[in-house]
Design an enzyme around this catalytic site. Structure first.
Site, PDB file in Angstrom:
ATOM      1  N   ASP A 184       0.845  -1.192   0.000  1.00  0.00           N
ATOM      2  CA  ASP A 184       0.000   0.000   0.000  1.00  0.00           C
ATOM      3  C   ASP A 184       0.886   1.248   0.000  1.00  0.00           C
ATOM      4  OD1 ASP A 184      -2.405   1.431   0.241  1.00  0.00           O
ATOM      5  OD2 ASP A 184      -2.193   1.543   2.427  1.00  0.00           O
ATOM      6  N   ASP A 231       2.682   5.125  -5.397  1.00  0.00           N
ATOM      7  CA  ASP A 231       1.964   6.367  -5.151  1.00  0.00           C
ATOM      8  C   ASP A 231       2.868   7.549  -5.513  1.00  0.00           C
ATOM      9  OD1 ASP A 231       0.794   8.631  -4.174  1.00  0.00           O
ATOM     10  OD2 ASP A 231       0.543   7.913  -2.120  1.00  0.00           O
ATOM     11  N   HIS A 285      -7.301  10.549   4.248  1.00  0.00           N
ATOM     12  CA  HIS A 285      -6.703   9.508   5.090  1.00  0.00           C
ATOM     13  C   HIS A 285      -6.806   9.848   6.583  1.00  0.00           C
ATOM     14  CE1 HIS A 285      -4.119   8.159   1.504  1.00  0.00           C
ATOM     15  NE2 HIS A 285      -4.767   7.093   1.905  1.00  0.00           N
TER      16      HIS A 285
HETATM   17  O1  G3H Z   1      -4.176   3.206   2.030  1.00  0.00           O
HETATM   18  C1  G3H Z   1      -4.856   3.079   3.063  1.00  0.00           C
HETATM   19  C2  G3H Z   1      -6.119   3.705   3.191  1.00  0.00           C
HETATM   20  O2  G3H Z   1      -6.401   4.608   2.235  1.00  0.00           O
HETATM   21  C3  G3H Z   1      -6.756   3.766   4.509  1.00  0.00           C
HETATM   22  O3  G3H Z   1      -7.198   5.036   4.905  1.00  0.00           O
HETATM   23  O4  G3H Z   1      -6.840   5.047   7.359  1.00  0.00           O
HETATM   24  O5  G3H Z   1      -8.397   6.584   6.306  1.00  0.00           O
HETATM   25  O6  G3H Z   1      -8.922   4.175   6.414  1.00  0.00           O
HETATM   26  P1  G3H Z   1      -7.885   5.213   6.328  1.00  0.00           P
HETATM   27 ZN    ZN Z   2      -4.484   5.197   1.175  1.00  0.00          ZN
END
Ligand code: G3H
Ligand code: ZN
Length: 308
Positions: free
Chosen positions: A82, A104, A181
Site C-alpha cells: 500500500d 503512489d 486519510h
Molecule cells: O491506504 C490506506 C487507506 O487509504 C486507509 O485510509 O486510514 O483513512 O482508512 P484510512
Molecule cells: Zn491510502
C-alpha cells in the site's frame, strides 16, 4: 490456497457491482483477523502492508505470514503493498513475494508521476504482478477534518484519470473523490457523480482510499457507482486499540499478551466482517476462484483454448 494477485478479483468486482475490501495490517493479530474474517464471509480479501508497516515489521515477515495464513483458507487472499512512494520499497516488496503493488506518485508533478508509474508498471508486469497507481491526491486528515475547499484541491478529474491510465498501463487506479486519510470519525460524503464520470472513461478498477472517514451509505453508493477496491486502515487501528485499552483498564493485573491480543484481534475481525458485508463482497469468493483457476489452466496449456 496459494496467494493470488489482485488482477482477476478487481476486474470481476468492477463488472459485478461489489468491491474487494483492502485492509491494512500492522501486526500478526491483524493479519489473522483479516484472513479469518474473509474466510467466514466467503469473500476475496486484500491484506495491505504500507511502507510504515514495513519499517515496523519488515516486508519479508509480513509476506511470509500472509502467505502461510492464506494457504490455510479457501478464499483468495492478496498480499498488497500500500502506498509505495519509494521505488526501492516497491522492488523490495516484489522480491519478498507480494502479489500486488501500489506506486503512489501523487506528490510528484503529473508528468513525473506518469513517467515513474509507467516504469514501475513495466517492471511489475514483467514479474506477473499488477500495479495500482494514484492520480489526484488523497489528502491526510490526521490533524483534523479538512475544509471542503481543501478537499476540492485534490480531486481527480476524469480527463487526467484517462490520460494517466492510458500513458502508464496501471491495472487499477486510486482516485480522489472526497475522502481523506486517517479520519477517526465517519463524516465524509463522497462525490458520487465524479466516480460515475471517471468510470465511464477509465476501463480499469477504481480504488477508494481513506474509507474510514466515509459515511456507510456514501460507501455503498460509491461501490454501486464503480469503486472496486476500498481501503480501510484507521477503522482497524481503532478496533484493535479500543478493545485492547478497554481490556487492560478493566483488568489492571492482566499481563498475558495472548489474552488482550486475542480480544483486540476479535474486534478487528468483527470490523472487517462488517466492512466486507457493506461492500457487498460476501460469498463472492467462489466465482473469483473459478476465473483464477480457468486462467491458470489456460496459461499452463500454453495458448490453448480456454477450458471451462
Ligand atoms: O491506504 C490506506 C487507506 O487509504 C486507509 O485510509 O486510514 O483513512 O482508512 P484510512
Ligand atoms: Zn491510502
Amino acid at each position: 490456497m496459494p496467494l493470488v494477485t489482485s488482477k482477476e478479483m478487481l476486474v470481476y468486482a468492477r463488472e459485478n457491482g461489489f468491491a474487494v475490501g483492502a485492509f491494512n495490517a500492522y501486526n500478526m493479530e491483524m493479519v489473522q483477523a483479516i484472513i479469518e474474517a474473509a474466510e467466514e464471509e466467503n469473500a476475496p480479501v486484500i491484506v495491505q502492508i504500507s511502507e510504515g508497516a514495513i519499517a515496523y515489521g519488515g516486508e519479508k515477515s509480513f509476506a511470509a505470514l500472509i502467505k502461510v495464513l492464506a494457504e490455510e483458507v479457501t478464499v483468495p487472499v492478496v498480499c498488497h503493498l500500500d502506498h509505495g512512494v519509494n521505488f526501492f520499497t516497491v522492488i523490495k516488496a516484489l522480491k519478498a513475494g507480494f502479489t500486488s503493488l501500489m506506486f503512489d506518485g501523487s506528490s510528484l508533478t503529473f508528468e513525473e508521476n506518469i513517467e515513474k508509474t509507467k516504469k514501475i508498471a513495466e517492471i511489475a508486469h514483467a514479474a506477473g504482478i499488477p500495479l495500482e497507481g494514484e492520480i489526484g491526491k488523497i489528502p491526510d486528515a490526521a490533524k483534523g477534518p479538512l475544509s471542503p475547499e481543501e478537499v476540492k484541491k485534490y480531486l481527480t478529474t476524469p480527463e487526467e484519470a484517462l490520460e494517466f491510465y492510458e500513458k502508464t498501463g496501471v491495472d487499477s487506479l486510486a482516485i480522489s473523490v472526497g475522502s481523506a486519510h486517517r479520519m477517526k470519525v465517519q463524516s465524509v460524503q463522497l462525490d458520487i457523480d465524479r466516480i460515475v464520470r471517471i468510470k465511464e472513461k477509465v476501463k480499469i478498477p477504481l480504488v477508494l482510499h481513506g474509507a474510514s472517514g466515509v459515511m456507510d451509505e456514501s460507501l455503498v453508493q460509491a461501490v454501486k457507482a464503480g469503486i472496486s477496491k476500498v481501503n480501510f486502515a484507521t477503522e482497524l487501528n481503532k478496533a484493535f486499540t479500543y478493545a485492547l485499552r478497554k481490556e487492560l483498564s478493566n483488568n489492571p493485573d492482566l499481563v498475558d499478551v495472548r489474552k488482550y491480543g486475542a480480544t483486540a484481534r476479535e474486534n478487528v475481525k468483527k470490523t472487517v466482517k462488517e466492512k466486507i458485508q457493506l461492500l457487498n463482497a460476501t460469498n463472492k469468493a467462489p466465482d473469483i476462484l473459478k476465473i483464477i483457476n480457468k486462467r491458470s489452466f489456460t496459461r499452463e496449456n500454453k495458448g490453448g483454448a480456454t477450458i471451462e
